[in-house]
Design an enzyme around this catalytic site. Structure first.
Site, short mmCIF file in Angstrom:
data_model
loop_
_atom_site.label_atom_id
_atom_site.label_comp_id
_atom_site.label_asym_id
_atom_site.label_seq_id
_atom_site.Cartn_x
_atom_site.Cartn_y
_atom_site.Cartn_z
N SER A 19 22.98 -44.80 23.11
CA SER A 19 23.67 -43.59 22.34
C SER A 19 25.33 -43.73 22.47
O SER A 19 25.76 -44.34 23.38
CB SER A 19 23.36 -42.14 22.85
OG SER A 19 23.63 -41.99 23.99
N GLU B 132 23.67 -38.72 13.78
CA GLU B 132 22.56 -39.86 13.69
C GLU B 132 21.14 -38.82 13.92
O GLU B 132 21.33 -38.03 15.16
CB GLU B 132 22.62 -40.78 14.78
CG GLU B 132 21.50 -41.68 14.89
CD GLU B 132 21.55 -42.56 16.01
OE1 GLU B 132 22.03 -42.23 17.13
OE2 GLU B 132 21.45 -43.91 15.87
N GLU C 43 14.96 -45.14 31.48
CA GLU C 43 13.82 -44.23 32.59
C GLU C 43 12.86 -43.74 31.77
O GLU C 43 11.74 -43.25 32.02
CB GLU C 43 14.66 -43.07 33.32
CG GLU C 43 15.30 -41.92 32.49
CD GLU C 43 16.70 -42.36 31.61
OE1 GLU C 43 16.88 -43.45 31.82
OE2 GLU C 43 17.12 -41.44 31.27
N ARG C 44 12.94 -43.86 30.26
CA ARG C 44 11.85 -43.18 29.59
C ARG C 44 10.64 -44.18 29.31
O ARG C 44 9.73 -43.85 29.04
CB ARG C 44 12.30 -42.58 28.29
CG ARG C 44 13.33 -41.55 28.72
CD ARG C 44 13.53 -40.67 27.48
NE ARG C 44 14.58 -41.19 26.77
CZ ARG C 44 15.33 -40.47 25.68
NH1 ARG C 44 14.92 -39.38 25.38
NH2 ARG C 44 16.30 -40.99 25.31
N CYS D 81 17.78 -48.25 15.66
CA CYS D 81 19.40 -48.06 15.36
C CYS D 81 19.51 -48.83 14.08
O CYS D 81 20.54 -48.51 13.51
CB CYS D 81 19.91 -48.96 16.58
SG CYS D 81 19.66 -50.84 16.37
N LYS E 7 19.05 -51.96 34.76
CA LYS E 7 18.43 -50.67 34.63
C LYS E 7 17.95 -50.33 33.08
O LYS E 7 18.56 -50.01 32.32
CB LYS E 7 19.54 -49.83 34.86
CG LYS E 7 19.06 -48.37 35.30
CD LYS E 7 19.71 -47.27 34.86
CE LYS E 7 19.84 -46.69 33.59
NZ LYS E 7 18.58 -46.13 33.17
N PHE F 151 15.59 -46.44 25.20
CA PHE F 151 14.14 -46.33 24.95
C PHE F 151 13.62 -46.92 23.91
O PHE F 151 12.50 -47.22 23.83
CB PHE F 151 13.88 -44.71 25.07
CG PHE F 151 13.94 -44.31 23.75
CD1 PHE F 151 12.81 -44.14 22.94
CD2 PHE F 151 15.03 -43.38 23.38
CE1 PHE F 151 13.16 -43.66 21.65
CE2 PHE F 151 15.19 -42.92 22.02
CZ PHE F 151 14.08 -42.91 21.26
#
Ligand code: NAD
Length: 521
Positions: A249, A404, A199-200, A304, A196, A172
């Site tokens: 993640s 994290e 989805e957020r 990140c 893909k 995201f």
């Protein structure tokens, strides 16, 4: 007001609900060059992180839709892989221009769905655009090697050929940059893609799909499906998908790496991070503190490559109070507000997680020098905001250090020597990025050579390489052999074919069939 009613639980059933819900736009699949409404019964609500009002509903694409996407990509591969490299280059030129022309529109979508500030969202698009610009040099990037005369009348050459259908699964936090790390490089090398997106916040990918179509990507060269675990498993298992690029993640990345590899696919997986900034007492104080604040709290720490851990060496610790003063001045606001330095976190769950990690630090003995937990943002009281937070005297065994955080929280450690700082950095399992702040070249060189981290900045807080290089996170931050974009990106999306050919100038020396292993001399 319809949305507000919708979000109140009393009306979540019945005809009123159905009517209201129908007014919320849906995110489409992009299959075979068309934006198509999903036939799914499973929808994911996507709220604006600054208000928690619904923006769109994202489908969990059905099995049939995902199969159609792969079939389209498979079919398109036959012709796309046969187009000339110059044709693909021309399409990339158009694509990069269209991204430039629509940069602000993509950024606005990112701010609405993801929450980051508009200026930061523009940076998100720009960093992806730079990859597309680099793709425009594909005729040079895809060059193979040749060696003339490896034996009499015999030459060897290599070609970098596309793999087929490849897939990308994105996180995201960079809704434009990370899809742009994937499908343009895949396409310009002659592959076709299934993406893909997270989805957020899939909106930026959808806009990019429209621009790709307008730039001349033939139908099926790029397809977009949506969802969570089912779509990820579908990608990992589908026999026609040859490679998977993943960014996200640790949990998802390790799973996808293992499941995809087990099914014989090439997988590159960029995962979590804990990036340390080492501050030497000889550093330029002014620029170091400015850079630290920006790199720790920018994008609300949801990068990140955020510099989430500061290691102050020796007397440099005396600068900590000034760091706190600077961090206090940052303005927390909805990302589209012009004065915002940092926006909200992606979700209420993410905010809850960040707050609990801060609390764990306090309970384990860290000093809370700046507490952004109770921040109220006027006009956006329902947003997922956390203000800049600084935990000092953090120890490597504390949970706020071992995990994290992915929020606007800086963990600060104090050590006496550079060697101590290096051992802390190297004992941490992650290897995404690190930075040293110093005015001493020998110190910088020692740190660069001895820190076991894939991307090092010297007086550069966020050393994300430009696309003529590659993104080279290492150790716990990466699984796979070949990194994203640059030369390594071309390598990931191509298979080397080596051709050895003999064109005899005469028949001299032919003495019947040789049964020994041919040895060229
Ligand atoms: P995430 O792992 O939750 O989601 C990434 C993708 O994986 C999404 O498309 C999601 O649908 C899917 N997914 C999520 N959970 C899954 C599971 N259990 N099994 C299979 N698929 C799953 O990551 P995120 O929260 O969207 O992104 C933030 C994370 O990404 C942070 O850890 C950050 O460090 C990392 N990140 C790394 C890099 C890098 O280059 N190293 C870059 C950006 C973000």
């Amino acid at each position: 007001s319809c949305l507000r009613i919708l979000l109140s639980k009393q009306v979540l059933t019945g005809r009123g609900f159905a009517r209201c819900y129908a007014t919320v736009p849906t995110t489409k699949n992009f299959i075979n060059g068309e934006f198509v409404e999903s036939k799914t019964t499973k929808w994911i609500d996507l709220p604006n992180p600054a208000t928690n009002e619904l923006v769109t509903r994202v489908p969990e694409s059905t099995r049939d839709e995902m199969e159609a996407a792969v079939a389209s990509a498979q079919d398109a591969f036959r012709s796309w892989s046969q187009t000339t490299v110059l044709t693909r280059q021309q399409i990339m030129f158009k694509f990069q221009q269209l991204i430039k022309d629509n940069l602000k529109m993509i950024a606005a979508n990112i701010t609405q769905e993801q929450g980051k500030t508009l200026i930061d969202a523009e940076g998100d698009v720009m960093r992806g655009l730079q990859v597309v610009e680099h793709c425009c040099s594909i005729p040079s990037l895809q060059l193979g090697e040749t060696l003339q005369g490896i034996s009499k009348d015999m030459d060897t050459m290599t070609f970098k050929l596309p793999l087929g259908v490849v897939a990308g699964i994105t996180p995201f936090n960079f809704p434009a940059m990370i899809p742009l790390w994937m499908f343009p490089m895949a396409a310009v090398c002659g592959n076709t893609s299934i993406i893909k997106p997270s989805e957020r916040d899939p909106g930026a990918t959808m806009i990019l799909a429209q621009l790709a179509k307008d730039a001349g990507f033939p139908d099926g060269v790029l397809n977009i499906i949506h969802g969570k675990h089912d779509s990820v498993n579908f990608i990992c298992d589908h026999p026609d998908i040859k490679a998977i690029s993943f960014v996200g993640s640790d949990q998802a990345g390790q799973y996808i790496y293992e499941r995809g590899s087990k099914n014989g696919k090439r997988v590159q997986s960029n995962m979590g991070a804990k990036n340390h900034g080492v501050i030497m007492p000889d550093a330029n104080k002014e620029s170091t503190l400015t850079q630290l604040v920006g790199a720790a709290f920018g994008a609300a720490g949801q990068r990140c490559m955020a510099l989430s851990t500061a290691v102050f060496v020796g007397e440099a610790k005396n600068w900590i109070p000034e760091l706190v003063e600077r961090a206090k001045k940052l303005k927390v606001n909805a990302g589209h507000e012009p004065d915002a330095d940092l926006g909200p976190l992606i979700s209420p769950e993410s905010k809850k997680r960040v707050l609990s990690l801060v609390q764990s630090g306090v309970e384990e003995g860290a000093e809370l020098l700046l507490d952004g937990r109770d921040i109220k943002v006027q006009g956006y009281e329902k947003g997922n905001f956390v203000g800049p937070t600084i935990l000092n005297k953090v120890k490597p065994n504390m949970q706020c250090y071992t995990e994290e955080i992915f929020g606007p929280v800086l963990c600060s450690l104090e050590v006496d020597t550079l060697d101590e700082a290096i051992s802390i950095v190297n004992a941490n399992p992650y290897g995404n990025g690190t930075a040293i702040f110093t005015t001493n070249g020998a110190t910088a060189r020692k740190y660069t050579m001895e820190s076991d981290v894939g991307q090092v900045g010297v007086n550069v807080p966020i050393p994300v390489p430009l696309p003529m290089f590659s993104f080279t996170g290492s150790r716990g931050s990466f699984r796979g052999d070949t990194n994203f974009y640059g030369k390594q990106g071309v390598q990931f999306y191509t298979q080397v074919k080596t051709v050895t050919q003999l064109w005899k100038s005469d028949d001299a020396g032919v003495k019947g069939s040789a049964t020994n292993m041919p040895v060229q001399r």
